[in-house]
Scaffold this motif. Structure first.
Motif, mmCIF file in Angstrom:
data_model
loop_
_atom_site.group_PDB
_atom_site.id
_atom_site.type_symbol
_atom_site.label_atom_id
_atom_site.label_comp_id
_atom_site.label_asym_id
_atom_site.label_seq_id
_atom_site.Cartn_x
_atom_site.Cartn_y
_atom_site.Cartn_z
ATOM 1 N N VAL A 45 86.906 68.118 13.731
ATOM 2 C CA VAL A 45 87.271 68.680 15.033
ATOM 3 C C VAL A 45 88.692 68.276 15.399
ATOM 4 O O VAL A 45 89.510 69.107 15.835
ATOM 5 N N GLU A 46 89.008 66.987 15.238
ATOM 6 C CA GLU A 46 90.355 66.522 15.561
ATOM 7 C C GLU A 46 91.387 67.167 14.652
ATOM 8 O O GLU A 46 92.492 67.506 15.086
ATOM 9 N N ALA A 47 91.033 67.340 13.367
ATOM 10 C CA ALA A 47 91.961 67.989 12.440
ATOM 11 C C ALA A 47 92.203 69.434 12.841
ATOM 12 O O ALA A 47 93.335 69.943 12.762
ATOM 13 N N ALA A 48 91.135 70.119 13.279
ATOM 14 C CA ALA A 48 91.284 71.502 13.726
ATOM 15 C C ALA A 48 92.170 71.575 14.968
ATOM 16 O O ALA A 48 93.014 72.470 15.099
ATOM 17 N N LYS A 49 92.002 70.628 15.892
ATOM 18 C CA LYS A 49 92.845 70.589 17.080
ATOM 19 C C LYS A 49 94.304 70.355 16.704
ATOM 20 O O LYS A 49 95.216 70.997 17.242
ATOM 21 N N ALA A 50 94.522 69.404 15.784
ATOM 22 C CA ALA A 50 95.894 69.101 15.373
ATOM 23 C C ALA A 50 96.538 70.304 14.689
ATOM 24 O O ALA A 50 97.716 70.608 14.922
ATOM 25 N N ALA A 51 95.740 70.984 13.849
ATOM 26 C CA ALA A 51 96.272 72.164 13.164
ATOM 27 C C ALA A 51 96.631 73.260 14.166
ATOM 28 O O ALA A 51 97.669 73.927 14.032
ATOM 29 N N LYS A 52 95.789 73.438 15.172
ATOM 30 C CA LYS A 52 96.064 74.451 16.202
ATOM 31 C C LYS A 52 97.299 74.076 16.997
ATOM 32 O O LYS A 52 98.133 74.936 17.338
ATOM 33 N N ALA A 53 97.440 72.777 17.311
ATOM 34 C CA ALA A 53 98.615 72.332 18.071
ATOM 35 C C ALA A 53 99.888 72.555 17.259
ATOM 36 O O ALA A 53 100.923 72.985 17.807
ATOM 37 N N ARG A 54 99.836 72.277 15.956
ATOM 38 C CA ARG A 54 101.008 72.507 15.101
ATOM 39 C C ARG A 54 101.357 73.993 15.037
ATOM 40 O O ARG A 54 102.526 74.371 15.072
ATOM 41 N N GLU A 55 100.308 74.815 14.945
ATOM 42 C CA GLU A 55 100.528 76.262 14.889
ATOM 43 C C GLU A 55 101.195 76.759 16.162
ATOM 44 O O GLU A 55 102.147 77.572 16.119
ATOM 45 N N GLU A 56 100.714 76.281 17.303
ATOM 46 C CA GLU A 56 101.321 76.694 18.569
ATOM 47 C C GLU A 56 102.752 76.175 18.693
ATOM 48 O O GLU A 56 103.641 76.866 19.223
ATOM 49 N N ALA A 57 102.983 74.945 18.212
ATOM 50 C CA ALA A 57 104.343 74.398 18.253
ATOM 51 C C ALA A 57 105.291 75.190 17.363
ATOM 52 O O ALA A 57 106.449 75.447 17.741
ATOM 53 N N ASP A 58 104.798 75.578 16.190
ATOM 54 C CA ASP A 58 105.617 76.384 15.277
ATOM 55 C C ASP A 58 105.957 77.743 15.904
ATOM 56 O O ASP A 58 107.081 78.234 15.790
ATOM 57 N N GLY A 117 74.130 70.902 9.419
ATOM 58 C CA GLY A 117 74.911 71.475 10.514
ATOM 59 C C GLY A 117 76.305 70.893 10.659
ATOM 60 O O GLY A 117 77.213 71.567 11.149
ATOM 61 N N GLU A 118 76.497 69.648 10.219
ATOM 62 C CA GLU A 118 77.784 68.993 10.458
ATOM 63 C C GLU A 118 78.933 69.693 9.734
ATOM 64 O O GLU A 118 80.096 69.539 10.121
ATOM 65 N N ILE A 119 78.632 70.463 8.722
ATOM 66 C CA ILE A 119 79.677 71.183 7.995
ATOM 67 C C ILE A 119 80.377 72.215 8.881
ATOM 68 O O ILE A 119 81.496 72.669 8.589
ATOM 69 N N LEU A 120 79.738 72.582 9.998
ATOM 70 C CA LEU A 120 80.311 73.578 10.912
ATOM 71 C C LEU A 120 81.228 72.966 11.958
ATOM 72 O O LEU A 120 81.828 73.701 12.745
ATOM 73 N N CYS A 121 81.332 71.647 11.983
ATOM 74 C CA CYS A 121 82.165 70.985 12.986
ATOM 75 C C CYS A 121 83.603 71.477 12.906
ATOM 76 O O CYS A 121 84.199 71.522 11.821
ATOM 77 N N GLY A 122 84.172 71.813 14.049
ATOM 78 C CA GLY A 122 85.557 72.209 14.121
ATOM 79 C C GLY A 122 85.823 73.662 13.810
ATOM 80 O O GLY A 122 86.961 74.123 13.945
ATOM 81 N N MET A 123 84.809 74.399 13.402
ATOM 82 C CA MET A 123 85.033 75.803 13.070
ATOM 83 C C MET A 123 85.105 76.688 14.302
ATOM 84 O O MET A 123 85.722 77.751 14.272
ATOM 85 N N VAL A 124 84.452 76.263 15.385
ATOM 86 C CA VAL A 124 84.487 77.017 16.641
ATOM 87 C C VAL A 124 84.785 76.035 17.766
ATOM 88 O O VAL A 124 83.877 75.402 18.325
ATOM 89 N N GLY A 125 86.060 75.854 18.070
ATOM 90 C CA GLY A 125 86.438 74.943 19.145
ATOM 91 C C GLY A 125 85.963 73.522 18.899
ATOM 92 O O GLY A 125 86.085 72.989 17.797
ATOM 93 N N ASP A 126 85.394 72.923 19.951
ATOM 94 C CA ASP A 126 84.908 71.543 19.848
ATOM 95 C C ASP A 126 83.453 71.459 19.403
ATOM 96 O O ASP A 126 82.882 70.378 19.380
ATOM 97 N N TRP A 127 82.847 72.590 19.081
ATOM 98 C CA TRP A 127 81.434 72.607 18.697
ATOM 99 C C TRP A 127 81.236 71.796 17.426
ATOM 100 O O TRP A 127 81.918 71.998 16.427
ATOM 101 N N CYS A 128 80.290 70.863 17.469
ATOM 102 C CA CYS A 128 80.070 69.978 16.318
ATOM 103 C C CYS A 128 78.584 69.637 16.230
ATOM 104 O O CYS A 128 78.137 68.632 16.779
ATOM 105 N N PRO A 129 77.794 70.453 15.544
ATOM 106 C CA PRO A 129 76.359 70.177 15.435
ATOM 107 C C PRO A 129 76.062 69.038 14.457
ATOM 108 O O PRO A 129 76.881 68.713 13.593
ATOM 109 N N HIS A 130 74.908 68.454 14.598
ATOM 110 C CA HIS A 130 74.457 67.378 13.720
ATOM 111 C C HIS A 130 73.779 67.947 12.469
ATOM 112 O O HIS A 130 73.365 69.102 12.431
ATOM 113 N N ASP A 131 73.659 67.092 11.469
ATOM 114 C CA ASP A 131 72.708 67.348 10.385
ATOM 115 C C ASP A 131 71.317 67.011 10.912
ATOM 116 O O ASP A 131 71.129 65.971 11.552
#
Length: 217
Positions: free
Chosen positions: A194-207, A150-164
């Motif tokens: 998750v943090e990388a996804a947040k950072a990428a989204k923040a960069r996208e919004e800033a751009d 399940g951990e492979i899905l972390c960051g794909m939908v908001g802050d959702w981060c399931p365990h293995d």
């Protein structure tokens, strides 16, 4: 009073008392018999319940050994569990197989679990690791364990981060039923995703904001 009549009356009284005592004794015996019967009928159920509790406790210990190996493998390779075993989905073949008890070695569910376990074990403990105990290959009812990456899905939908997760299909041998026993492995890279996804989204919004600002000028 006639002596003979007195004797007869005494005999009747004694007989009545004896009968009453007999009925009382019979009632006591019936009550005791019913209690013993209830106790004997209840005892196997109590023993079965205790055995089930002990088996579940032992099963959870096995699952914790497996999840510890999975976490160690992730840390050793600095990757997700799906990267360690080389596949994203080990669970679906087991769900589709129905009753997993006594599956032959070439059944997709069991074969995929065995291959995944071998990779996890070697990644966690090295090529010279001790042999994998048989109790870690199959659960107490003869089913392969259930592995969910399940951990492979972390960051794909908001802050959702399931365990293995690693689990047992339980006494009925069927995955995704109420008697399943599941233990989660600690996360390794999921929170970073998750943090990388947040950072990428923040960069996208800033751009976007920068682009709209330059367009207005």
């Amino acid at each position: 009073m006639d002596v003979r009549a007195w004797i007869v009356e005494r005999r009747r009284t004694a007989l009545a008392r004896a009968r009453l005592a007999g009925w009382a004794l019979l009632a006591i015996l019936l009550v005791c018999g019913a209690w013993l019967g209830w106790r004997e009928a209840r005892l196997p159920r109590a023993l079965d319940a205790e055995l089930a509790r002990e088996r579940t406790a032992a099963l959870r210990t096995r699952l914790k050994m497996l999840t510890h190996a999975a976490y160690t493998a992730k840390v050793a390779q600095n990757g997700l569990l799906a990267d360690v075993i080389g596949t994203r989905d080990v669970l679906t073949p087991c769900i589709e197989a129905g009753d997993l008890r006594g599956l032959p070695p070439d059944a997709p569910c069991r074969a995929l679990w065995e291959a995944s376990l071998e990779k996890v074990w070697e990644a966690a403990y090295g090529p010279h690791a001790p042999l994998i105990p048989e109790k870690l290959r199959r659960d107490p009812w003869g089913s392969p364990y259930l592995l969910n990456t399940g951990e492979i899905l972390c960051g794909m939908v908001g802050d959702w981060c399931p365990h293995d997760d690693i689990g047992s299909p339980g006494p009925d041998g069927v995955a995704s039923t109420p008697d399943d026993v599941i233990v989660s492995a600690p996360m390794h890279l999921g929170p970073e995703r998750v943090e990388a996804a947040k950072a990428a989204k923040a960069r996208e919004e800033a751009d976007k904001a920068a682009s709209s600002g330059s367009g207005e000028r």
